[in-house]
Design a protein around this motif. Structure first.
Motif, PDB file in Angstrom:
ATOM      1  N   THR A   1       0.775  -1.158   0.035  1.00 39.84           N
ATOM      2  CA  THR A   1       0.053   0.019  -0.069  1.00 39.84           C
ATOM      3  C   THR A   1       1.002   1.030   0.004  1.00 39.84           C
ATOM      4  OG1 THR A   1      -1.907  -1.233   1.172  1.00 39.84           O
ATOM      5  CG2 THR A   1      -1.692   1.322   1.168  1.00 39.84           C
ATOM      6  N   VAL A   2       0.558   2.370  -0.887  1.00 36.91           N
ATOM      7  CA  VAL A   2       0.967   3.359  -0.979  1.00 36.91           C
ATOM      8  C   VAL A   2       0.063   4.750  -0.312  1.00 36.91           C
ATOM      9  CG1 VAL A   2       2.956   2.920  -2.340  1.00 36.91           C
ATOM     10  CG2 VAL A   2       0.725   3.883  -3.063  1.00 36.91           C
ATOM     11  N   PHE A   3       0.618   5.704   0.555  1.00 32.76           N
ATOM     12  CA  PHE A   3       0.024   6.542   0.815  1.00 32.76           C
ATOM     13  C   PHE A   3       0.666   8.151  -0.065  1.00 32.76           C
ATOM     14  CE2 PHE A   3      -1.280   3.943   4.183  1.00 32.76           C
ATOM     15  CZ  PHE A   3      -2.152   4.348   4.816  1.00 32.76           C
ATOM     16  N   LEU A   4      -0.056   8.712  -0.785  1.00 36.60           N
ATOM     17  CA  LEU A   4       0.573   9.851  -1.312  1.00 36.60           C
ATOM     18  C   LEU A   4       0.213  10.991  -1.074  1.00 36.60           C
ATOM     19  CD1 LEU A   4       0.262   8.055  -4.977  1.00 36.60           C
ATOM     20  CD2 LEU A   4       2.124   7.714  -3.272  1.00 36.60           C
ATOM     21  N   LEU A   5       0.833  11.907  -0.513  1.00 35.94           N
ATOM     22  CA  LEU A   5       0.755  13.029   0.334  1.00 35.94           C
ATOM     23  C   LEU A   5       1.070  14.401  -0.841  1.00 35.94           C
ATOM     24  CD1 LEU A   5       2.187  12.323   3.554  1.00 35.94           C
ATOM     25  CD2 LEU A   5      -0.395  13.063   3.237  1.00 35.94           C
ATOM     26  N   GLU A   6       0.267  15.302  -0.891  1.00 40.12           N
ATOM     27  CA  GLU A   6       0.646  16.369  -1.665  1.00 40.12           C
ATOM     28  C   GLU A   6       1.532  17.491  -1.042  1.00 40.12           C
ATOM     29  OE1 GLU A   6      -2.926  18.705  -2.932  1.00 40.12           O
ATOM     30  OE2 GLU A   6      -4.024  16.942  -3.623  1.00 40.12           O
ATOM     31  N   GLU A   7       2.262  18.266  -1.445  1.00 39.03           N
ATOM     32  CA  GLU A   7       3.253  18.952  -1.123  1.00 39.03           C
ATOM     33  C   GLU A   7       2.625  19.875  -0.002  1.00 39.03           C
ATOM     34  OE1 GLU A   7       6.999  21.799  -2.460  1.00 39.03           O
ATOM     35  OE2 GLU A   7       5.369  21.046  -3.976  1.00 39.03           O
ATOM     36  N   GLY A   8       3.514  20.122   0.867  1.00 36.75           N
ATOM     37  CA  GLY A   8       2.856  20.886   2.299  1.00 36.75           C
ATOM     38  C   GLY A   8       2.111  20.191   3.186  1.00 36.75           C
ATOM     39  N   ALA A   9       2.041  18.984   3.196  1.00 34.52           N
ATOM     40  CA  ALA A   9       1.690  18.102   4.342  1.00 34.52           C
ATOM     41  C   ALA A   9       2.636  17.991   5.390  1.00 34.52           C
ATOM     42  CB  ALA A   9       1.134  16.554   3.834  1.00 34.52           C
ATOM     43  N   ALA A  10       2.148  17.637   6.529  1.00 30.70           N
ATOM     44  CA  ALA A  10       2.996  17.398   7.757  1.00 30.70           C
ATOM     45  C   ALA A  10       2.836  16.005   8.210  1.00 30.70           C
ATOM     46  CB  ALA A  10       2.901  18.599   8.741  1.00 30.70           C
ATOM     47  N   VAL A  11       3.798  15.418   8.812  1.00 32.64           N
ATOM     48  CA  VAL A  11       3.650  13.886   9.238  1.00 32.64           C
ATOM     49  C   VAL A  11       4.668  13.833  10.545  1.00 32.64           C
ATOM     50  CG1 VAL A  11       4.361  11.664   8.460  1.00 32.64           C
ATOM     51  CG2 VAL A  11       3.543  13.257   6.792  1.00 32.64           C
ATOM     52  N   ALA A  12       4.275  13.045  11.478  1.00 29.76           N
ATOM     53  CA  ALA A  12       4.874  12.705  12.608  1.00 29.76           C
ATOM     54  C   ALA A  12       4.468  11.400  12.976  1.00 29.76           C
ATOM     55  CB  ALA A  12       4.452  13.892  13.691  1.00 29.76           C
ATOM     56  N   GLY A  13       5.156  10.908  13.933  1.00 27.70           N
ATOM     57  CA  GLY A  13       4.946   9.330  14.284  1.00 27.70           C
ATOM     58  C   GLY A  13       5.928   9.095  15.445  1.00 27.70           C
ATOM     59  N   VAL A  14       5.380   7.920  16.202  1.00 28.82           N
ATOM     60  CA  VAL A  14       5.714   7.332  17.277  1.00 28.82           C
ATOM     61  C   VAL A  14       6.087   5.935  17.003  1.00 28.82           C
ATOM     62  CG1 VAL A  14       5.332   9.046  19.005  1.00 28.82           C
ATOM     63  CG2 VAL A  14       3.665   7.221  18.370  1.00 28.82           C
ATOM     64  N   PHE A  15       7.096   5.138  17.585  1.00 29.01           N
ATOM     65  CA  PHE A  15       7.515   3.970  17.151  1.00 29.01           C
ATOM     66  C   PHE A  15       7.655   3.124  18.443  1.00 29.01           C
ATOM     67  CE2 PHE A  15       8.610   7.032  13.883  1.00 29.01           C
ATOM     68  CZ  PHE A  15       8.053   6.336  12.781  1.00 29.01           C
ATOM     69  N   THR A  16       7.855   1.830  18.000  1.00 30.04           N
ATOM     70  CA  THR A  16       8.318   0.566  19.158  1.00 30.04           C
ATOM     71  C   THR A  16       9.284   1.071  20.125  1.00 30.04           C
ATOM     72  OG1 THR A  16       8.542  -1.762  19.535  1.00 30.04           O
ATOM     73  CG2 THR A  16       9.629  -0.718  17.603  1.00 30.04           C
ATOM     74  N   GLN A  17       9.092   0.591  21.290  1.00 25.82           N
ATOM     75  CA  GLN A  17       9.931   0.781  22.285  1.00 25.82           C
ATOM     76  C   GLN A  17      10.848  -0.313  22.438  1.00 25.82           C
ATOM     77  OE1 GLN A  17      10.385   3.859  24.111  1.00 25.82           O
ATOM     78  NE2 GLN A  17       9.233   4.501  22.434  1.00 25.82           N
ATOM     79  N   ASN A  18      10.924  -1.434  21.762  1.00 28.64           N
ATOM     80  CA  ASN A  18      11.506  -2.716  21.587  1.00 28.64           C
ATOM     81  C   ASN A  18      12.907  -2.230  21.145  1.00 28.64           C
ATOM     82  OD1 ASN A  18      12.579  -5.108  20.670  1.00 28.64           O
ATOM     83  ND2 ASN A  18      10.635  -6.141  20.477  1.00 28.64           N
TER      84      ASN A  18
END
Length: 413
Positions: free
Chosen positions: A37-54
């Motif tokens: 699967t792909v998510f395609l974002l238009e220019e100017g979008a902001a992205v943030a994430g949190v991830f595993t503590q493993n």
């Protein structure tokens, strides 16, 4: 069968302006199923994430962290996400990192962006090499499939042992404009806080300062995915991503404490919590959805210690599966939760409307048939009062059945 969880309806999932999603069958592990699967974002979008503590985190987690950091921590330059199911690309050493980076390189070339603007995600079997050639070969079809309303297709494509896709959508009026939030998640086993073992992707068209996004995603994770547990097993691949395209017609939100910021967080939290609870409702072999609410703690941390001790206990979970009101097991779990100076004479225990224990012992008015009546329900609330303060918190879990063992014993077959 999932506990009171129905498959989502595509028409109920709102498109998020500025984002398109596409999926394809690449044959990553099995044939005739969508797995890239792909998510395609238009220019100017902001992205943030949190991830595993493993600490033994998967290669795509490492690459995601690098690429988000390269955007000065805001993820403002991220233009696409690529997700594969079937193989986790964890425990794959240096080759796994090379494969994750190659996936980004190939997708970036097809989109005309930089590899650092791509975030890769994988889920599936650990310690197997990623079939990167198959993934790369499937990218053109995934891109060609990309449409704004393909949320349900994506929810189906990221499933592993899930029995139903998990997707929810909500809207709210903020600053005079309609704001949309839609999200999907996968997860059914290896579910444990920090993060819950899952992949989660939530997007909104809200306009917000990019620097607020990381604060928002951490807060949302703590209020949703970090409050669920199925089996106490923390995965190598856990990732929760928040995307904001900024396409909604309202003034940019510059503070999460503002009225607009609080309104946005409320609708984001609604979607995130529904996704998190759906993971528990679809827990491997689950037959019951259990809410554990711990009250009167001296701190939230203390309430969570007690809540997780109950939720992780195999003895408690198997008692729920059997509808056996062997409820002393709950008191025992509270006792070993690591709460300093716990006074057992102040403990009160309730099972839904049934007052089971008072002052640390069996309530004289308690009747086992009342406890069994509640235990037979598909949804149960355990409420524990510690008698130490005013703090309250909640975790969600499920029972532990014979099918959990069967599913995980046969997982690779």
């Amino acid at each position: 069968m999932p506990v009171n969880l129905k498959a989502p309806v595509a028409e109920h999932l709102h498109a998020v302006a500025g984002l398109r999603i596409g999926s394809t069958e690449a044959g990553v592990r099995k044939v005739h199923r969508k797995d890239v699967t792909v998510f395609l974002l238009e220019e100017g979008a902001a992205v943030a994430g949190v991830f595993t503590q493993n600490r033994f985190c998967a290669a795509p987690v490492q690459v995601c962290r690098e690429h988000l950091a390269s955007g000065n921590g805001s993820g403002g330059g991220i233009r696409a996400l690529v997700v594969n199911t079937g193989v986790a690309n964890a425990g794959t050493g240096e080759q796994g990192l090379l494969d994750a980076r190659r996936t980004c390189l190939e997708l970036a070339a097809q989109l005309g962006v930089q590899p650092q603007q791509i975030l890769p995600f994988s889920t599936g079997v650990i310690m197997e090499p990623l079939p990167v050639d198959r993934i790369v070969a499937g990218l053109p079809a995934a891109i060609a499939d990309a449409k704004a309303d393909h949320w349900l297709r994506a929810a189906e494509a990221i499933m592993t042992t899930d029995t139903v896709p998990k997707a929810f959508s909500a809207q709210a009026v903020i600053g005079g404009a309609t704001v949309t939030v839609t999200g999907i998640a996968k997860g059914a086993g290896m579910i444990h806080p920090n993060m819950a073992t899952m992949l989660g992707f939530v997007a909104t068209d809200a306009a917000m300062a990019p620097e607020l996004l990381q604060q928002a995603v951490r807060t949302l994770a703590d209020q949703s995915f970090n409050r669920v547990t199925v089996d106490g097993d923390t995965s190598t691949n856990d990732s929760f991503i928040l995307m904001a395209t900024g396409k909604a017609a309202h003034a940019p939100i510059t503070s999460l404490e503002s009225a607009d910021g609080q309104a946005l967080m409320a609708v984001l939290r609604s979607v995130a919590q529904r996704l998190a609870q759906a993971i528990v409702r679809d827990g491997e072999g689950a037959t019951k959805f259990i809410t554990i609410r711990v009250e009167q703690g001296s701190s939230v941390e203390e309430c969570l210690r007690a809540g997780y001790a109950i939720a992780h206990s195999p003895l408690v979970k198997t008692a729920f599966f059997a509808s056996d009101p062997n409820l002393g097991r709950i008191l025992a779990a509270v006792g070993y939760a690591g709460i300093a100076d716990l006074d057992q004479t102040k403990i009160e225990l309730f099972l839904d409307d049934v007052h089971v224990a008072t002052r640390g012992g069996r309530n004289p008015a308690y009747r086992e048939e009342d406890g069994q009546r509640v235990m037979r329900q598909s949804e149960i609330t355990v409420r524990v009062q510690l008698g130490r303060g005013a703090a309250v918190d909640t975790v969600w879990t499920c029972d532990l059945s014979h099918d959990y063992v069967t599913i995980n014993a046969d997982y690779r077959s």
